[in-house]
Design an enzyme around this catalytic site. Structure first.
Site, short mmCIF file in Angstrom:
data_model
loop_
_atom_site.label_atom_id
_atom_site.label_comp_id
_atom_site.label_asym_id
_atom_site.label_seq_id
_atom_site.Cartn_x
_atom_site.Cartn_y
_atom_site.Cartn_z
CB SER A 194 -0.88 0.02 1.26
OG SER A 194 -1.91 -0.92 1.16
CG HIS A 250 -2.65 -1.29 -3.71
ND1 HIS A 250 -1.75 -2.33 -3.52
CD2 HIS A 250 -3.06 -0.92 -2.47
CE1 HIS A 250 -1.64 -2.56 -2.22
NE2 HIS A 250 -2.41 -1.72 -1.57
CG HIS A 266 -5.10 -6.86 -0.71
ND1 HIS A 266 -4.98 -5.87 -1.66
CD2 HIS A 266 -4.09 -6.67 0.17
CE1 HIS A 266 -3.93 -5.10 -1.36
NE2 HIS A 266 -3.37 -5.57 -0.26
CE1 TYR A 302 -8.85 -5.02 0.51
CE2 TYR A 302 -7.27 -6.12 1.94
CZ TYR A 302 -7.61 -5.07 1.11
OH TYR A 302 -6.71 -4.07 0.87
CD GLU A 303 -7.86 -5.80 -4.16
OE1 GLU A 303 -8.05 -5.10 -5.16
OE2 GLU A 303 -6.74 -6.28 -3.86
CB ALA A 327 0.86 -1.14 5.26
CG MET A 372 -5.54 -6.97 5.95
SD MET A 372 -6.85 -5.80 5.58
CE MET A 372 -7.02 -4.95 7.15
CB SER A 373 -1.03 -8.36 1.41
OG SER A 373 0.06 -7.68 2.00
CG ASN A 419 -1.92 0.32 12.34
OD1 ASN A 419 -1.58 0.06 11.18
ND2 ASN A 419 -2.59 -0.51 13.09
CG HIS A 466 -6.49 2.23 3.42
ND1 HIS A 466 -5.47 1.30 3.49
CD2 HIS A 466 -6.50 2.65 2.11
CE1 HIS A 466 -4.90 1.16 2.30
NE2 HIS A 466 -5.49 1.97 1.44
O1 LIG Z 1 -1.19 -4.22 0.56
P1 LIG Z 1 -0.76 -4.05 1.96
O2 LIG Z 1 -0.64 -5.31 2.71
O3 LIG Z 1 0.48 -3.18 2.08
O4 LIG Z 1 -1.93 -3.19 2.62
C1 LIG Z 1 -2.29 -3.14 3.98
C2 LIG Z 1 -3.31 -4.20 4.31
C3 LIG Z 1 -4.57 -3.60 3.74
O5 LIG Z 1 -4.63 -3.85 2.36
C4 LIG Z 1 -4.41 -2.15 3.97
C5 LIG Z 1 -5.06 -1.68 5.23
O6 LIG Z 1 -4.83 -0.32 5.43
O7 LIG Z 1 -2.98 -1.95 4.13
N1 LIG Z 2 -4.92 -6.56 9.62
C1 LIG Z 2 -4.27 -5.41 9.64
N2 LIG Z 2 -3.71 -4.94 8.52
C2 LIG Z 2 -3.05 -3.77 8.58
N3 LIG Z 2 -2.41 -3.10 7.64
C3 LIG Z 2 -1.91 -1.98 8.19
N4 LIG Z 2 -2.24 -1.92 9.50
C4 LIG Z 2 -2.95 -3.04 9.76
C5 LIG Z 2 -3.56 -3.55 10.95
O1 LIG Z 2 -3.53 -2.96 12.02
N5 LIG Z 2 -4.21 -4.74 10.83
#
Ligand SMILES: O=P(O)(O)O[C@@H]1C[C@H](O)[C@@H](CO)O1
Ligand SMILES: Nc1nc2[nH]cnc2c(=O)[nH]1
Length: 293
Positions: free
Chosen positions: A39, A70, A92, A94-95, A122, A225-226, A249, A263
């Site tokens: 991200s 993205h 992802h 979730y998409e 992230a 989430m990836s 965070n 986000h």
């Molecule tokens: O694609 P990444 O894993 O960098 O993105 C993170 C996970 C979610 O897609 C999003 C949540 O803010 O950031």
């Molecule tokens: N699941 C999850 N994904 C993230 N991506 C960036 N921050 C977070 C978080 O706190 N939880």
């Protein structure tokens, strides 16, 4: 191909070949390193010369990015003498994509001759010692969706890519982790460098406090989430992997904590560290084939 939500592999070897052939016919680059930008990290490609960009929507069989931060572009280029390819945006669960779609580009890279994959993302800190802005070298991961059957290698195994039962105990190259640590310290990043365990959850919601506490008990240092599907498929087909996660965070582990993650905040922190990450990634690419095997 690319019917959303298919439970197991929805891409045939012919699909992978068609996309590979299309790319090989449209670029003279023969990348050795692939960078999957998390991200807000599309500018990791800025360090490359001789750039050639393709939009995902123009590449046969490629999924398209639907998440803010993205861009949805595949960028070929060179860093020093190394030919590389950058995914500005990845996919992802979730998409609504199947894990076969999420990991589709990794097998394309393999077929194009890539040897090393650098993944960035992230994540939220579970480890209370971490700070927002830390760079975490991923030492290991927990494939939480995989425990519930959401696994990119689920279904018939194609031996042309790899073995039925791949070993994952060394998913993240020790040599590349060492090199990343060295580069970060040369670039003055040691003060915010960590090494830890990344856990993938499917998302899209951020964690409840009870979930965060569970992840802490499980030994996770950060959660996102990836990445895990791409790394699993990369390792399955014999690619060398390095993962860098930016802590955007602190995950709430306490009911009295008032801060709420979103986000936009994630993207803001990514932006803050994007330049330094770009220097780390550029250095890694120029040195990874010399200093490691
Ligand atoms: O694609 P990444 O894993 O960098 O993105 C993170 C996970 C979610 O897609 C999003 C949540 O803010 O950031
Ligand atoms: N699941 C999850 N994904 C993230 N991506 C960036 N921050 C977070 C978080 O706190 N939880």
């Amino acid at each position: 191909m690319h019917t959303k939500g298919s439970p197991s592999c929805c891409c045939s070897f012919e699909d992978y070949n068609l996309t590979t052939e299309w790319l090989l016919n449209h670029t003279s680059q023969r990348p050795k390193v692939a960078v999957i930008c998390g991200s807000g990290l599309g500018l990791l490609a800025d360090g490359a010369a001789n750039k050639q960009t393709f939009r995902y929507q123009d590449i046969p069989n490629f999924p398209v990015s639907t998440v803010a931060g993205h861009e949805g572009c595949l960028v070929f280029g060179t860093i020093e003498d190394t030919s590389c390819v950058f995914m500005q945006g990845h996919f992802h669960l979730y998409e609504g994509y199947s894990l076969c779609q999420v990991t589709f580009p990794v097998r394309i890279f393999k077929l194009m001759g890539v040897e090393t994959v650098l993944v960035t993302n992230a994540s939220g800190a579970i480890c209370p010692d971490y700070k927002v802005g830390d760079i975490m070298i991923i030492k290991d991961h927990i494939n939480l969706p995989g425990f519930a059957g959401q696994h990119p290698l689920f279904g018939p195994n194609d031996e042309r890519f790899g073995t039925r039962f791949p070993c994952m105990s060394d998913a993240y190259s020790k040599d590349l982790r060492r090199l990343a640590g060295q580069i970060c310290s040369e670039l003055g990043c040691s003060g915010f460098l960590r090494e830890g365990v990344y856990c993938m959850v499917s998302g899209p919601n951020f964690e409840t406090i009870a979930e965060a506490r569970m992840l802490q008990v499980l030994g996770c240092d950060s959660v996102g989430m990836s990445t895990v599907p791409e790394v699993t498929v990369a390792k399955h087909c014999g690619l060398r992997v390095l993962g860098l996660s930016l802590i955007t965070n602190m995950v709430s582990l306490d009911y009295s904590r008032e801060e709420k993650v979103n986000h936009d905040e994630v993207l803001q922190i990514m932006k803050m560290r994007a330049e330094v990450l770009q220097r780390v990634v550029t250095e890694l690419i120029s040195r990874c084939s010399i200093n490691t095997h």
